[in-house]
Design a protein around this motif. Sequence first.
Motif, PDB file in Angstrom:
ATOM      1  N   ALA A 123       0.835  -1.202   0.000  1.00  6.60           N
ATOM      2  CA  ALA A 123       0.000   0.000   0.000  1.00  6.60           C
ATOM      3  C   ALA A 123       0.871   1.254   0.000  1.00  6.60           C
ATOM      4  O   ALA A 123       0.592   2.217  -0.722  1.00  6.60           O
ATOM      5  N   SER A 124       1.965   1.204   0.780  1.00  8.29           N
ATOM      6  CA  SER A 124       2.881   2.349   0.818  1.00  8.29           C
ATOM      7  C   SER A 124       3.539   2.558  -0.536  1.00  8.29           C
ATOM      8  O   SER A 124       3.691   3.706  -0.989  1.00  8.29           O
ATOM      9  N   PHE A 125       3.938   1.482  -1.192  1.00 10.81           N
ATOM     10  CA  PHE A 125       4.557   1.591  -2.518  1.00 10.81           C
ATOM     11  C   PHE A 125       3.579   2.192  -3.527  1.00 10.81           C
ATOM     12  O   PHE A 125       3.954   3.023  -4.345  1.00 10.81           O
ATOM     13  N   GLU A 126       2.321   1.749  -3.453  1.00 12.68           N
ATOM     14  CA  GLU A 126       1.316   2.298  -4.361  1.00 12.68           C
ATOM     15  C   GLU A 126       1.118   3.791  -4.105  1.00 12.68           C
ATOM     16  O   GLU A 126       1.016   4.581  -5.036  1.00 12.68           O
ATOM     17  N   GLU A 127       1.097   4.170  -2.830  1.00  7.71           N
ATOM     18  CA  GLU A 127       0.950   5.578  -2.484  1.00  7.71           C
ATOM     19  C   GLU A 127       2.144   6.382  -2.993  1.00  7.71           C
ATOM     20  O   GLU A 127       1.976   7.462  -3.574  1.00  7.71           O
ATOM     21  N   VAL A 128       3.360   5.835  -2.777  1.00  5.18           N
ATOM     22  CA  VAL A 128       4.571   6.518  -3.260  1.00  5.18           C
ATOM     23  C   VAL A 128       4.546   6.611  -4.777  1.00  5.18           C
ATOM     24  O   VAL A 128       4.899   7.646  -5.367  1.00  5.18           O
ATOM     25  N   GLU A 129       4.091   5.538  -5.446  1.00  2.00           N
ATOM     26  CA  GLU A 129       4.008   5.551  -6.904  1.00  2.00           C
ATOM     27  C   GLU A 129       3.023   6.625  -7.379  1.00  2.00           C
ATOM     28  O   GLU A 129       3.316   7.363  -8.329  1.00  2.00           O
ATOM     29  N   ASN A 130       1.891   6.726  -6.696  1.00  3.31           N
ATOM     30  CA  ASN A 130       0.921   7.771  -7.049  1.00  3.31           C
ATOM     31  C   ASN A 130       1.522   9.160  -6.841  1.00  3.31           C
ATOM     32  O   ASN A 130       1.339  10.057  -7.669  1.00  3.31           O
ATOM     33  N   HIS A 131       2.238   9.322  -5.723  1.00  2.00           N
ATOM     34  CA  HIS A 131       2.888  10.613  -5.477  1.00  2.00           C
ATOM     35  C   HIS A 131       3.948  10.907  -6.530  1.00  2.00           C
ATOM     36  O   HIS A 131       4.090  12.066  -6.962  1.00  2.00           O
ATOM     37  N   LEU A 132       4.691   9.871  -6.929  1.00  6.18           N
ATOM     38  CA  LEU A 132       5.707  10.062  -7.974  1.00  6.18           C
ATOM     39  C   LEU A 132       5.063  10.453  -9.302  1.00  6.18           C
ATOM     40  O   LEU A 132       5.580  11.317 -10.023  1.00  6.18           O
ATOM     41  N   LEU A 133       3.930   9.813  -9.619  1.00  3.82           N
ATOM     42  CA  LEU A 133       3.213  10.179 -10.842  1.00  3.82           C
ATOM     43  C   LEU A 133       2.719  11.625 -10.763  1.00  3.82           C
ATOM     44  O   LEU A 133       2.816  12.389 -11.738  1.00  3.82           O
ATOM     45  N   HIS A 134       2.200  12.005  -9.602  1.00  2.00           N
ATOM     46  CA  HIS A 134       1.750  13.383  -9.410  1.00  2.00           C
ATOM     47  C   HIS A 134       2.935  14.343  -9.522  1.00  2.00           C
ATOM     48  O   HIS A 134       2.831  15.407 -10.160  1.00  2.00           O
ATOM     49  N   LEU A 135       4.083  13.954  -8.927  1.00  3.97           N
ATOM     50  CA  LEU A 135       5.289  14.782  -9.020  1.00  3.97           C
ATOM     51  C   LEU A 135       5.760  14.894 -10.466  1.00  3.97           C
ATOM     52  O   LEU A 135       6.155  15.979 -10.919  1.00  3.97           O
ATOM     53  N   GLU A 136       5.676  13.788 -11.193  1.00  2.00           N
ATOM     54  CA  GLU A 136       6.057  13.804 -12.608  1.00  2.00           C
ATOM     55  C   GLU A 136       5.141  14.759 -13.385  1.00  2.00           C
ATOM     56  O   GLU A 136       5.606  15.527 -14.240  1.00  2.00           O
ATOM     57  N   ASP A 137       3.838  14.707 -13.071  1.00  2.00           N
ATOM     58  CA  ASP A 137       2.898  15.639 -13.712  1.00  2.00           C
ATOM     59  C   ASP A 137       3.253  17.087 -13.365  1.00  2.00           C
ATOM     60  O   ASP A 137       3.257  17.968 -14.230  1.00  2.00           O
ATOM     61  N   LEU A 138       3.569  17.318 -12.085  1.00  2.00           N
ATOM     62  CA  LEU A 138       3.946  18.669 -11.667  1.00  2.00           C
ATOM     63  C   LEU A 138       5.224  19.123 -12.367  1.00  2.00           C
ATOM     64  O   LEU A 138       5.334  20.290 -12.793  1.00  2.00           O
ATOM     65  N   CYS A 139       6.194  18.205 -12.469  1.00  2.00           N
ATOM     66  CA  CYS A 139       7.446  18.535 -13.169  1.00  2.00           C
ATOM     67  C   CYS A 139       7.155  18.870 -14.633  1.00  2.00           C
ATOM     68  O   CYS A 139       7.719  19.819 -15.198  1.00  2.00           O
ATOM     69  N   GLY A 140       6.266  18.087 -15.238  1.00  2.00           N
ATOM     70  CA  GLY A 140       5.881  18.350 -16.632  1.00  2.00           C
ATOM     71  C   GLY A 140       5.215  19.711 -16.756  1.00  2.00           C
ATOM     72  O   GLY A 140       5.485  20.473 -17.700  1.00  2.00           O
ATOM     73  N   GLN A 141       4.334  20.032 -15.801  1.00  2.00           N
ATOM     74  CA  GLN A 141       3.665  21.336 -15.828  1.00  2.00           C
ATOM     75  C   GLN A 141       4.674  22.465 -15.634  1.00  2.00           C
ATOM     76  O   GLN A 141       4.602  23.508 -16.303  1.00  2.00           O
ATOM     77  N   CYS A 142       5.640  22.247 -14.703  1.00  2.00           N
ATOM     78  CA  CYS A 142       6.674  23.267 -14.478  1.00  2.00           C
ATOM     79  C   CYS A 142       7.503  23.479 -15.741  1.00  2.00           C
ATOM     80  O   CYS A 142       7.807  24.630 -16.108  1.00  2.00           O
ATOM     81  N   GLU A 143       7.856  22.367 -16.383  1.00  2.00           N
ATOM     82  CA  GLU A 143       8.645  22.486 -17.628  1.00  2.00           C
ATOM     83  C   GLU A 143       7.832  23.233 -18.690  1.00  2.00           C
ATOM     84  O   GLU A 143       8.366  24.081 -19.410  1.00  2.00           O
ATOM     85  N   LEU A 144       6.541  22.906 -18.757  1.00  2.00           N
ATOM     86  CA  LEU A 144       5.682  23.591 -19.724  1.00  2.00           C
ATOM     87  C   LEU A 144       5.590  25.078 -19.401  1.00  2.00           C
ATOM     88  O   LEU A 144       5.693  25.924 -20.299  1.00  2.00           O
ATOM     89  N   GLU A 145       5.427  25.408 -18.100  1.00  2.00           N
ATOM     90  CA  GLU A 145       5.370  26.811 -17.695  1.00  2.00           C
ATOM     91  C   GLU A 145       6.695  27.512 -18.004  1.00  2.00           C
ATOM     92  O   GLU A 145       6.709  28.648 -18.486  1.00  2.00           O
ATOM     93  N   ARG A 146       7.815  26.830 -17.709  1.00  2.00           N
ATOM     94  CA  ARG A 146       9.132  27.385 -18.036  1.00  2.00           C
ATOM     95  C   ARG A 146       9.266  27.620 -19.541  1.00  2.00           C
ATOM     96  O   ARG A 146       9.754  28.666 -19.984  1.00  2.00           O
ATOM     97  N   TYR A 147       8.811  26.617 -20.291  1.00  2.00           N
ATOM     98  CA  TYR A 147       8.895  26.731 -21.756  1.00  2.00           C
ATOM     99  C   TYR A 147       8.024  27.903 -22.231  1.00  2.00           C
ATOM    100  O   TYR A 147       8.433  28.696 -23.071  1.00  2.00           O
ATOM    101  N   LYS A 148       6.810  28.007 -21.657  1.00  2.00           N
ATOM    102  CA  LYS A 148       5.917  29.116 -22.022  1.00  2.00           C
ATOM    103  C   LYS A 148       6.573  30.459 -21.686  1.00  2.00           C
ATOM    104  O   LYS A 148       6.538  31.405 -22.478  1.00  2.00           O
ATOM    105  N   HIS A 149       7.149  30.474 -20.456  1.00  2.00           N
ATOM    106  CA  HIS A 149       7.803  31.705 -20.018  1.00  2.00           C
ATOM    107  C   HIS A 149       8.965  32.060 -20.940  1.00  2.00           C
ATOM    108  O   HIS A 149       9.123  33.223 -21.350  1.00  2.00           O
ATOM    109  N   THR A 150       9.751  31.045 -21.268  1.00  2.00           N
ATOM    110  CA  THR A 150      10.884  31.272 -22.179  1.00  2.00           C
ATOM    111  C   THR A 150      10.386  31.740 -23.534  1.00  2.00           C
ATOM    112  O   THR A 150      10.927  32.697 -24.120  1.00  2.00           O
ATOM    113  N   GLN A 151       9.332  31.093 -24.022  1.00  2.00           N
ATOM    114  CA  GLN A 151       8.779  31.467 -25.329  1.00  2.00           C
ATOM    115  C   GLN A 151       8.177  32.871 -25.281  1.00  2.00           C
ATOM    116  O   GLN A 151       8.328  33.659 -26.226  1.00  2.00           O
ATOM    117  N   SER A 152       7.515  33.191 -24.143  1.00  2.00           N
ATOM    118  CA  SER A 152       6.948  34.541 -24.037  1.00  2.00           C
ATOM    119  C   SER A 152       8.069  35.574 -23.954  1.00  2.00           C
ATOM    120  O   SER A 152       7.949  36.675 -24.517  1.00  2.00           O
TER     121      SER A 152
END
Length: 185
Positions: A123-152
């Motif tokens: 159960a802990s591994f599944e929770e950590v995996e979900n958190h890692l997926l959420h973190l990966e999504d957040l990292c992707g969003q941050c990269e997208l925001e950075r890219y948008k900012h750079t492009q702007s």
Amino acid sequence: MLETLRERLLSVQQDFASGLKTLSDKSKEAKVKSKPRTVPYLPRYSAGLELLSRYEDTWAALHRRAKECANAGELVDSEVVMLSAHWEKKKTSLIELQEQLQQLPGLIADLESMTANLAHLEASFEEVENHLLHLEDLCGQCELERYKHTQSQHLENYKKSKRKELETFKGFRKTTDVTSSICFL
């Protein structure tokens, strides 16, 4: 039970051997006492001699049988010793098995505890995996925001450079218009 049987056999064997020794000692004493008699007295005691001879023969036969019984007793004793050793090994094995069987409930409890821990870890591994997926999504969003900012920023820089070019062009055009108007005049 086998030990008491063995002890009884040993005591019977010792009693029998001591009895035979006593009888053979008495038989020897009787022979020693009868040797000093001289031959002339033999005819007078021939009935006693015959009785004594039969008695000695009987004792010799008893002595032979006693030796045979002692040999048989020794064989039985060796068999009893072997059986005793064999059953002692079996008893030791049985005691070890019993001790292992007594430890079985503890082992089962440990296994159940480990199973519960594994379920908790899963159960802990599944929770950590979900958190890692959420973190990966957040990292992707941050990269997208950075890219948008750079492009702007690039767009803003591009706009600035184009404005400068436009102003330069407008300034150049005004100067060319002024020079061309001057030239027409």
